[in-house]
Enzyme design. Structure first.
Site, mmCIF file in Angstrom:
data_model
loop_
_atom_site.group_PDB
_atom_site.id
_atom_site.type_symbol
_atom_site.label_atom_id
_atom_site.label_comp_id
_atom_site.label_asym_id
_atom_site.label_seq_id
_atom_site.Cartn_x
_atom_site.Cartn_y
_atom_site.Cartn_z
ATOM 1 C CB SER A 144 26.285 68.244 67.858
ATOM 2 O OG SER A 144 25.423 68.268 68.580
ATOM 3 C CE1 TYR A 157 22.347 63.718 66.611
ATOM 4 C CE2 TYR A 157 23.527 64.918 68.807
ATOM 5 C CZ TYR A 157 23.114 64.541 67.135
ATOM 6 O OH TYR A 157 23.211 66.908 66.416
#
Length: 277
Positions: A144, A157
């Site tokens: 990401s 995350y």
């Protein structure tokens, strides 16, 4: 080294929806046989049936929750029993949480790391020996843009995705001269189920992209033997410029942006989690 397209098999985790389902569709369209992995058996079977009918490829389904401790071993055992070798591994499955770290359920955070990090490493470790024995293979690890910087309110995350990026780059350097290509795919906000529970306010960054465009960019990057791909011009510029600033300043700047996910949140103590596949 370019891996031959004939008799190729790709394994895709998190294949029941989002980027995983899109990877499966695009790989089947080019003639790859598939192994689809997710915990949603019904959705996997429907997707498998559709891909078999549309593209005349072999599609195997493995229903497995990647948060389980021995998930990678179970998948590897199934592959061995079926006599399936994997040429392309797409570690796509993942989910995230957003909110005040101390108020997010600890078990959810543990499961997030099991899926996003432990299962990814475990499957890679299980399948790399077979690739090396054949003289080649390919791996796509889905990270990401959050992995390029510390992100308050996305603490677990973003940290997990930073691991994915560095793991991929290190593994690429180690295995590149032995015929195994490794690509880190680092998308920004993407039109998947990821934000259904976290909320659209968590889509911080560039313009939201369609899964098809993200997957096309990944497969094109793999074909060109790129180390990592950040789809979208705005996302790419941010990813390349951010690491060049002092880390403490980046964390402080990120907090000013990411705090929007908790500002005025009527559920400050709730776990805000979403899955991709």
């Amino acid at each position: 080294m370019t891996v031959e397209r004939s008799a190729r098999t790709a394994l895709v985790t998190g294949a029941s929806s989002g980027l995983g389902a899109e990877f499966a569709a695009q790989l089947a369209a080019r003639g790859d046989d598939l192994v689809l992995v997710a915990r949603s058996g019904d959705r996997l079977e429907r997707l498998a049936a559709r891909l078999r009918a549309n593209h005349k490829v072999r599609v195997e389904v493995i229903v497995q929750d990647l948060a389980e401790q021995d998930a990678a071993r179970r998948i590897s055992t199934r592959l061995t029993a079926a006599g399936i070798g994997v040429d392309l591994l797409v570690n796509n499955a993942g989910f995230g949480s957003a909110g005040h770290f101390g108020e997010i359920d600890a078990e959810s955070e543990r499961e997030q790391l099991m899926v996003n990090v432990v299962a990814l490493v475990g499957l890679t470790h299980a399948l790399v020996p077979g690739m090396l024995a054949k003289g080649g293979g390919e791996i796509i690890n889905v990270g990401s843009t959050a992995g390029f910087q510390p992100s308050p309110y996305f603490v677990t995350y973003s940290s997990g995705k930073a691991f994915v990026l560095n793991f991929s780059l290190a593994l690429r350097a180690e295995l590149g001269d032995r015929g195994v290509r490794v690509l880190a795919l680092c998308p920004g906000p993407t039109e998947t189920a990821f934000f259904d529970r976290v909320g659209k306010g968590a889509a911080i960054g560039g313009k939201t992209m369609a899964p098809a465009a993200v997957v096309r960019a990944a497969l094109r990057g793999l074909e060109r033997n790129r180390a990592y791909v950040v789809p979208g011009l705005g996302n790419a510029l941010s990813a390349h410029l951010t690491p060049r600033r002092p880390r403490r300043m980046i964390a402080a700047m990120a907090k000013r942006v990411t705090r929007s996910v908790v500002a005025g949140d009527p559920r400050p103590k709730a776990t805000l989690a979403a899955t991709d596949g």
